[in-house]
Motif scaffolding. Sequence first.
Motif, mmCIF file in Angstrom:
data_model
loop_
_atom_site.group_PDB
_atom_site.id
_atom_site.type_symbol
_atom_site.label_atom_id
_atom_site.label_comp_id
_atom_site.label_asym_id
_atom_site.label_seq_id
_atom_site.Cartn_x
_atom_site.Cartn_y
_atom_site.Cartn_z
ATOM 1 N N MET A 19 15.016 0.241 -3.086
ATOM 2 C CA MET A 19 14.937 -0.312 -1.737
ATOM 3 C C MET A 19 15.332 0.717 -0.681
ATOM 4 O O MET A 19 14.773 0.733 0.421
ATOM 5 C CB MET A 19 15.821 -1.555 -1.630
ATOM 6 N N GLU A 20 16.279 1.585 -0.986
ATOM 7 C CA GLU A 20 16.644 2.631 -0.025
ATOM 8 C C GLU A 20 15.498 3.616 0.159
ATOM 9 O O GLU A 20 15.195 4.036 1.287
ATOM 10 C CB GLU A 20 17.905 3.351 -0.492
ATOM 11 N N ARG A 21 14.844 3.991 -0.942
ATOM 12 C CA ARG A 21 13.693 4.880 -0.817
ATOM 13 C C ARG A 21 12.586 4.238 0.003
ATOM 14 O O ARG A 21 11.949 4.885 0.843
ATOM 15 C CB ARG A 21 13.159 5.257 -2.204
ATOM 16 N N LEU A 22 12.356 2.953 -0.232
ATOM 17 C CA LEU A 22 11.322 2.237 0.517
ATOM 18 C C LEU A 22 11.668 2.178 1.998
ATOM 19 O O LEU A 22 10.829 2.469 2.851
ATOM 20 C CB LEU A 22 11.151 0.831 -0.051
ATOM 21 N N ALA A 23 12.893 1.802 2.325
ATOM 22 C CA ALA A 23 13.284 1.639 3.727
ATOM 23 C C ALA A 23 13.197 2.951 4.485
ATOM 24 O O ALA A 23 12.624 3.017 5.586
ATOM 25 C CB ALA A 23 14.709 1.068 3.801
ATOM 26 N N LEU A 24 13.731 4.029 3.919
ATOM 27 C CA LEU A 24 13.715 5.320 4.607
ATOM 28 C C LEU A 24 12.313 5.911 4.659
ATOM 29 O O LEU A 24 11.886 6.434 5.695
ATOM 30 C CB LEU A 24 14.673 6.296 3.910
ATOM 31 N N GLY A 25 11.595 5.814 3.560
ATOM 32 C CA GLY A 25 10.248 6.385 3.525
ATOM 33 C C GLY A 25 9.293 5.679 4.470
ATOM 34 O O GLY A 25 8.511 6.322 5.184
ATOM 35 N N LEU A 26 9.354 4.350 4.502
ATOM 36 C CA LEU A 26 8.479 3.597 5.392
ATOM 37 C C LEU A 26 8.826 3.870 6.853
ATOM 38 O O LEU A 26 7.929 4.024 7.699
ATOM 39 C CB LEU A 26 8.598 2.107 5.082
ATOM 40 N N SER A 27 10.112 3.955 7.175
ATOM 41 C CA SER A 27 10.528 4.251 8.548
ATOM 42 C C SER A 27 10.053 5.629 8.978
ATOM 43 O O SER A 27 9.570 5.820 10.102
ATOM 44 C CB SER A 27 12.048 4.146 8.665
ATOM 45 N N ASP A 28 10.170 6.625 8.091
ATOM 46 C CA ASP A 28 9.696 7.973 8.417
ATOM 47 C C ASP A 28 8.192 7.988 8.613
ATOM 48 O O ASP A 28 7.672 8.674 9.505
ATOM 49 C CB ASP A 28 10.088 8.952 7.307
ATOM 50 N N GLU A 38 0.829 -1.205 0.000
ATOM 51 C CA GLU A 38 0.000 0.000 0.000
ATOM 52 C C GLU A 38 0.866 1.260 0.000
ATOM 53 O O GLU A 38 0.534 2.259 -0.649
ATOM 54 C CB GLU A 38 -0.932 -0.006 1.216
ATOM 55 N N TYR A 39 1.974 1.213 0.744
ATOM 56 C CA TYR A 39 2.886 2.364 0.764
ATOM 57 C C TYR A 39 3.448 2.621 -0.636
ATOM 58 O O TYR A 39 3.481 3.775 -1.104
ATOM 59 C CB TYR A 39 4.018 2.117 1.756
ATOM 60 N N LEU A 40 3.892 1.580 -1.295
ATOM 61 C CA LEU A 40 4.420 1.751 -2.652
ATOM 62 C C LEU A 40 3.337 2.245 -3.603
ATOM 63 O O LEU A 40 3.590 3.108 -4.464
ATOM 64 C CB LEU A 40 5.000 0.425 -3.154
ATOM 65 N N TRP A 41 2.133 1.709 -3.462
ATOM 66 C CA TRP A 41 1.028 2.130 -4.324
ATOM 67 C C TRP A 41 0.759 3.620 -4.160
ATOM 68 O O TRP A 41 0.504 4.331 -5.130
ATOM 69 C CB TRP A 41 -0.214 1.315 -3.982
ATOM 70 N N GLN A 42 0.839 4.105 -2.907
ATOM 71 C CA GLN A 42 0.498 5.488 -2.617
ATOM 72 C C GLN A 42 1.643 6.453 -2.920
ATOM 73 O O GLN A 42 1.430 7.514 -3.494
ATOM 74 C CB GLN A 42 0.111 5.623 -1.140
ATOM 75 N N TYR A 43 2.874 6.091 -2.537
ATOM 76 C CA TYR A 43 3.974 7.049 -2.573
ATOM 77 C C TYR A 43 5.017 6.765 -3.655
ATOM 78 O O TYR A 43 5.673 7.698 -4.125
ATOM 79 C CB TYR A 43 4.685 7.089 -1.209
ATOM 80 N N LEU A 44 5.204 5.518 -4.025
ATOM 81 C CA LEU A 44 6.225 5.172 -5.023
ATOM 82 C C LEU A 44 5.631 4.228 -6.068
ATOM 83 O O LEU A 44 6.084 3.088 -6.230
ATOM 84 C CB LEU A 44 7.421 4.507 -4.334
#
Length: 392
Positions: free
Chosen positions: A364-373, A332-338
Amino acid sequence: MGKQSPWKKRFCTVLLLSLLCYMLLVEFGDIVLFFAGIFILSALWVYGWSWWRERRNRLRREKENADRVEAQQAAAGRRREACRETRYSPEERKRVEERILQDLGPIAAWDRKELGNVLDIDVALVSPTKRLPFWKAVTVGAGACTIEAGGYQINPERIELVMALPPDWDPEEDWPGRILSGVAWDCLITQGFIGYSICRGVSLTAVGFAGAVTDSEFPGMPELAHTAMPGASSVKFYWVVPLLKPELEYVCRRGYGNLERRVPVSRSWADPKRRPWVDPVTWFQEDIAPFVWSEDKERFCLGLETGDFHRELFFRVGLWGTGWDWERLVREYLWQYLPNDRPFVEYACEERVFFAASEDREIMERLALGLSDLLRDDWAGAKRLLAPDGRW
């Protein structure tokens, strides 16, 4: 009708030339000469057209860059003229000095900085006090400049700059004044206003810093009150925070807000000899914890032992927080933001383990940092991602 692509134009042109040559062949014969001519003409045309198009695009880019540089230089010239004769009135200067005395402490000395008869800036050196047991350097004069552009004031509040210095700093050193004056120059003349910004310059690198951030708030430092000036204007104080190279790189990557969480409140003054607040080797893993980053040949992986981590978030939407529930959140995060990154992430989750991988490190770096934030700063937003919306 849509615009025809250049390759379609080339194909049509070559086709027409081929038909023309075919008609000549029927009339005059000599098939070897015909095909050789077709090949040579087609190659020359394609090469020539490509060369002309690339040259046209290059010249256009060069002109756009030259126009942009010329516009920036003209704007800097107008700002320089606006600041050339601007000075505080005696009453305005008195109010600024009174604010410094009230909020920071008594002024021990002055360091006068005049930048090419453009910015007439004095730097007040404020000795340590019981409430603020460290030195402070404060500009007096930068706030006199209000830049006019497009019929409105870019900097209506008028900003002075403050920098915290170590308690054992030697008042004979002049680098704080050079840094503050350089930052004021960069802000007012180069970008047209003083506000939150990232600055670089010789005055910073000569001391050992890589850059600086200006902000109205900083951990461990008081937020200074506005100073009302005659008329409707006011002067506000912004802290200047010089950054070492690892810190500047971190701010450019992660933003200033994340750096603030790493600053030791008891030692947040400007000191080029201090240890960096950011470790360039470990900061990434620290920022995404408890997620774990790993690399396997050409695959970049993100894993998590779910345990009790944010289990309440999943309970509130009727889920248990298993590895598959985490996979749902990440999808869902990827669908919404990336959305463009979604097809390149693969999953191998279990009940107590979340695992995602991709051959693209940047994704993967964008996913890891974005999801953590998201999980740290916007818990309600993460909950909205998990709420049913028809895609599951």
